[in-house]
Motif scaffolding. Structure first.
Motif, PDB file in Angstrom:
ATOM      1  N   PHE A  99       0.840  -1.190   0.000  1.00  0.00           N
ATOM      2  CA  PHE A  99       0.000   0.000   0.000  1.00  0.00           C
ATOM      3  C   PHE A  99       0.880   1.248   0.000  1.00  0.00           C
ATOM      4  O   PHE A  99       1.799   1.351   0.818  1.00  0.00           O
ATOM      5  CB  PHE A  99      -0.879   0.047   1.263  1.00  0.00           C
ATOM      6  CG  PHE A  99      -1.982  -0.964   1.271  1.00  0.00           C
ATOM      7  CD1 PHE A  99      -3.290  -0.586   1.008  1.00  0.00           C
ATOM      8  CD2 PHE A  99      -1.725  -2.306   1.548  1.00  0.00           C
ATOM      9  CE1 PHE A  99      -4.319  -1.518   1.028  1.00  0.00           C
ATOM     10  CE2 PHE A  99      -2.734  -3.247   1.566  1.00  0.00           C
ATOM     11  CZ  PHE A  99      -4.041  -2.853   1.296  1.00  0.00           C
ATOM     12  N   ASP A 100       0.595   2.168  -0.903  1.00  0.00           N
ATOM     13  CA  ASP A 100       1.234   3.477  -0.889  1.00  0.00           C
ATOM     14  C   ASP A 100       0.493   4.270   0.181  1.00  0.00           C
ATOM     15  O   ASP A 100      -0.519   4.896  -0.083  1.00  0.00           O
ATOM     16  CB  ASP A 100       1.118   4.138  -2.265  1.00  0.00           C
ATOM     17  CG  ASP A 100       1.924   5.423  -2.388  1.00  0.00           C
ATOM     18  OD1 ASP A 100       2.244   6.025  -1.343  1.00  0.00           O
ATOM     19  OD2 ASP A 100       2.200   5.846  -3.528  1.00  0.00           O
ATOM     20  N   ARG A 101       0.942   4.160   1.400  1.00  0.00           N
ATOM     21  CA  ARG A 101       0.371   4.710   2.626  1.00  0.00           C
ATOM     22  C   ARG A 101      -0.689   3.768   3.197  1.00  0.00           C
ATOM     23  O   ARG A 101      -1.354   3.062   2.471  1.00  0.00           O
ATOM     24  CB  ARG A 101      -0.233   6.095   2.448  1.00  0.00           C
ATOM     25  CG  ARG A 101       0.741   7.150   1.991  1.00  0.00           C
ATOM     26  CD  ARG A 101       0.178   8.533   2.218  1.00  0.00           C
ATOM     27  NE  ARG A 101       1.102   9.563   1.806  1.00  0.00           N
ATOM     28  CZ  ARG A 101       2.167   9.953   2.503  1.00  0.00           C
ATOM     29  NH1 ARG A 101       2.440   9.379   3.646  1.00  0.00           N
ATOM     30  NH2 ARG A 101       2.949  10.899   2.051  1.00  0.00           N
ATOM     31  N   GLY A 102      -0.825   3.811   4.518  1.00  0.00           N
ATOM     32  CA  GLY A 102      -1.831   3.017   5.211  1.00  0.00           C
ATOM     33  C   GLY A 102      -2.787   3.920   5.977  1.00  0.00           C
ATOM     34  O   GLY A 102      -2.632   5.145   6.000  1.00  0.00           O
ATOM     35  N   ILE A 103      -3.744   3.317   6.622  1.00  0.00           N
ATOM     36  CA  ILE A 103      -4.742   4.071   7.389  1.00  0.00           C
ATOM     37  C   ILE A 103      -4.099   4.935   8.484  1.00  0.00           C
ATOM     38  O   ILE A 103      -4.536   6.074   8.698  1.00  0.00           O
ATOM     39  CB  ILE A 103      -5.831   3.124   7.932  1.00  0.00           C
ATOM     40  CG1 ILE A 103      -6.622   2.539   6.748  1.00  0.00           C
ATOM     41  CG2 ILE A 103      -6.759   3.839   8.911  1.00  0.00           C
ATOM     42  CD1 ILE A 103      -7.555   1.400   7.088  1.00  0.00           C
ATOM     43  N   PRO A 104      -3.030   4.479   9.160  1.00  0.00           N
ATOM     44  CA  PRO A 104      -2.395   5.364  10.145  1.00  0.00           C
ATOM     45  C   PRO A 104      -1.865   6.676   9.549  1.00  0.00           C
ATOM     46  O   PRO A 104      -1.715   7.664  10.265  1.00  0.00           O
ATOM     47  CB  PRO A 104      -1.261   4.513  10.724  1.00  0.00           C
ATOM     48  CG  PRO A 104      -1.775   3.107  10.584  1.00  0.00           C
ATOM     49  CD  PRO A 104      -2.490   3.110   9.257  1.00  0.00           C
TER      50      PRO A 104
END
Length: 182
Positions: free
Chosen positions: A84-89
């Protein structure tokens, strides 16, 4: 904490090479999820919307959360290693960075939708940093974002592994060899 061990977040401040790494991972046949923030910005600009980081930041944050949960849910049950190119955090880090009190659904989502305990973080890298139509932050803002992201992921119990400043292929090799050796 119920972490999905096949879902890997790649994070860092803006302009540090995340998208380039994701593109290289795609070329190598890995399942990858693009950054939701850039897509939201493009959609909002095209539709004359105001859910933008330079307009309605709260609405932008909620859209990022909604899209991030959607991409997470779509990929959590497959057996493929997924990047993922960035996550929920990252959305929580953004809310904290802009001084927005995180809505309850955001803090709940960070707990509910978990990635592999190992998260790859890319440090700020001035030599490759560029602004564009979706990235308007100064390099100092990129550094501040990196720090907020680092603090947020640490606070969420993830093990951050800093990806060295190397060529794209070498950075991808570093990520893949780290996963193989864990």
């Amino acid at each position: 904490m119920n972490k999905s061990i096949h879902l890997f977040a790649i994070t860092g401040g803006p302009g540090c090479g995340k998208t380039t790494i994701i593109e290289e991972l795609k070329k190598r046949g890995y399942n990858c999820v693009d950054e939701v923030a850039r897509e939201i910005i493009k959609e909002q600009v095209q539709s004359n919307g105001n859910a933008l980081p330079w307009a309605d930041k709260e609405k932008f944050t909620l859209l990022m959360l909604e899209h991030s949960i959607e991409t997470y849910t779509k990929n959590k049950d497959n057996a493929l290693i997924t990047f993922f190119d960035r996550g929920i955090p990252d959305t929580l880090a953004y809310a904290n960075l802009i001084g927005l009190k995180p809505p309850p659904e955001l803090t709940e989502a960070v707990k509910k939708y978990q990635y592999n305990p190992i998260v790859f973080i890319l440090p700020p890298w001035e030599e490759i940093y560029q602004t564009d139509t979706e990235r308007k932050q100064s390099f100092q803002e990129a550094i501040d974002t990196y720090k907020a992201i680092k603090n947020t992921y640490n606070g969420c119990g993830y093990q951050l592994i800093e990806v060295p400043k190397l060529g794209t292929k070498e950075r991808v090799n570093f990520i893949l060899s780290t996963i193989e050796n864990k």
